[in-house]
Design a protein around this motif. Structure first.
Motif, PDB file in Angstrom:
ATOM      1  N   HIS A   1       1.994   6.825   4.037  1.00 42.01           N
ATOM      2  CA  HIS A   1       1.843   6.397   2.644  1.00 42.01           C
ATOM      3  C   HIS A   1       2.396   7.433   1.674  1.00 42.01           C
TER       4      HIS A   1
ATOM      5  N   HIS B   1       0.807  -1.216   0.000  1.00 46.38           N
ATOM      6  CA  HIS B   1       0.000   0.000   0.000  1.00 46.38           C
ATOM      7  C   HIS B   1       0.846   1.274   0.000  1.00 46.38           C
TER       8      HIS B   1
ATOM      9  N   VAL C   1      -0.163   5.604  -3.525  1.00 44.55           N
ATOM     10  CA  VAL C   1      -1.225   4.604  -3.352  1.00 44.55           C
ATOM     11  C   VAL C   1      -0.794   3.289  -3.996  1.00 44.55           C
TER      12      VAL C   1
ATOM     13  N   ALA D   1       3.385   2.133   1.773  1.00 44.41           N
ATOM     14  CA  ALA D   1       3.681   2.675   3.106  1.00 44.41           C
ATOM     15  C   ALA D   1       5.143   2.509   3.503  1.00 44.41           C
TER      16      ALA D   1
END
Ligand SMILES: *Cc1c(COP(=O)(O)O)cnc(C)c1O
Length: 398
Positions: free
Chosen positions: A235, A227, A238, A229
């Motif tokens: 994050h 994701h 995306v 991160a």
């Protein structure tokens, strides 16, 4: 006699104790997601493919998607690819809103033909006349090494360099294959592998891998599968959830050391088919020479052993005129076969809005009507191969 297209039982029988032990170890560790076995597998695949980084993910399809995401493919970008492949190749491009440009294949290798890539980039391909199909919108090339045989990588990587576009190899069917002595996986910015159970190196569920020599891209791919991160809950972009299960990595770690010998057993099976068909005098040199009484064998246009080529025979695919009748005839004889692929991507309903007609990629459309994959796996016995060949000979001579 019964000869199935693929029989994974024999391989499992031979590895049962090691596989059960490897799975047990994961159960004991309770580290089901991204455990040590995943990193072990990543190192082993990087070393096998002679690349710097390998990033494990949930499937071959996700590997393609993540590779394109990492290369910042966006809506409206054009990606040049082959229509004669498993759906995931075109699907990954379309998922990101990019447009797959399906260019025809070579008749002998079944792989993307570099001469169409060149004419598209020079703006003189018939497809350039369509709206939005300008060479300046092209972001990359995504060839596939179909059936375990490499595409013409020298030509394709030279074109990618000349036009400053990326090259991503869909190597889902070709782990361990070589082009002029070089492992597939290292010709472009990234390459994608699948460990779907029926692939040459198969997990016990879904699994995939991206490899790259680019440090920055490697980091992006690794983050995108989590994701985006880094650190956790921060994050940068995306991404998606596409981690590899530790249990699948553990199974693959047991199998990977056998891959080289399995590939050479597959080659032996292919050579046996070849020799038997040739001794019967029913082999036509090329697709254009086909008659109702002959077949075409898999070719090695730039993949011969003398020049460092290595076909890993994920499939052994012949070409015949009355393909569907032959398939039924063999089925009645207890022989399993498969058609890869009955509908090329440029003819798929989901791409109808792109406005292709079958005649845009005539070689792909004709291959889709004439190719048939015969049983091939390392444990296939000579007597079974002889049976398959004799049945095909019987069909072609009646
Ligand atoms: C198998 C395959 C994929 C997708 O792999 P999965 O692991 O099944 O998602 C992609 N491209 C080609 C050419 C394949 O054969």
């Amino acid at each position: 006699m019964n000869v199935s297209l693929l029989d994974l039982n024999k391989q499992y029988e031979n590895l049962k104790p090691q596989i059960k032990q490897a799975i047990d170890q994961v159960l004991d560790s309770q580290a089901f997601i991204m455990g040590n076995e995943v990193h072990e597998l990543e190192s082993a695949v990087a070393s096998l493919t002679e690349t710097k980084h390998a990033i494990a993910c949930a499937s071959g399809s996700d590997a393609l998607l993540l590779a394109l995401m990492g290369l910042e493919v966006e809506a409206g970008d054009l990606i040049l690819t082959t229509p004669y492949t498993f759906f995931a190749t075109g699907g990954a491009i379309a998922r990101l809103g990019a447009i797959p440009v399906f260019l025809d294949i070579e008749n002998d290798s079944y792989n993307l033909d570099p001469k169409h890539v060149l004419s598209f980039m020079e703006g003189r391909h018939p497809l350039n006349k369509k709206e939005g199909m300008s060479p300046s919108a092209v972001k990359g090339i995504m060839p596939v090494h179909l059936y375990g045989q490499t595409a013409d990588m020298r030509a394709l990587s030279n074109l990618a360099k000349r036009y400053g576009i990326f090259l991503v190899e869909d190597a889902a069917q070709a782990i361990g294959a070589k082009y002029q002595g070089q492992q597939v996986g290292s010709f472009g910015q990234a390459a994608c592998f699948s460990f779907f159970p029926s692939k040459n190196l198969g997990a016990y569920g879904d699994a995939g891998m991206i490899v790259t020599n680019d440090d920055a891209l490697a980091e992006r791919f690794a983050l995108l599968r989590l994701h985006g991160a880094k650190p956790k809950y921060h994050h940068k972009f995306v991404g998606i959830n596409s981690r590899l299960d530790t249990i699948q990595a553990a199974v693959l770690n047991v199998k990977l050391p056998h891959l080289l010998s399995w590939s050479s057993q597959r080659k032996d099976v292919a050579d046996t088919y070849r020799n038997l068909f040739e001794s019967l005098g029913i082999v036509a040199p090329k697709a254009t020479d086909l008659t109702d009484n002959t077949l075409v064998l898999p070719a090695a246009p730039y993949g011969t052993e003398e020049n460092g080529g290595k076909h890993i025979y994920h499939q052994f695919v012949i070409r015949v005129n009355k393909r569907d009748e032959l398939q039924q005839f063999l089925k009645d004889k207890g022989i399993g076969t498969a058609i890869y692929y009955p509908i090329p991507l440029h003819e798929q309903e989901c791409f109808a809005h792109l406005g292709y007609s079958p005649s845009d990629c005539p070689n792909a459309s004709s291959a889709a009507k004439q190719t048939l994959a015969l049983p091939i796996y390392p444990e296939l016995e000579r007597i079974q191969i002889e049976y398959v060949v004799n049945c095909i000979n019987q069909f072609l001579n009646t």
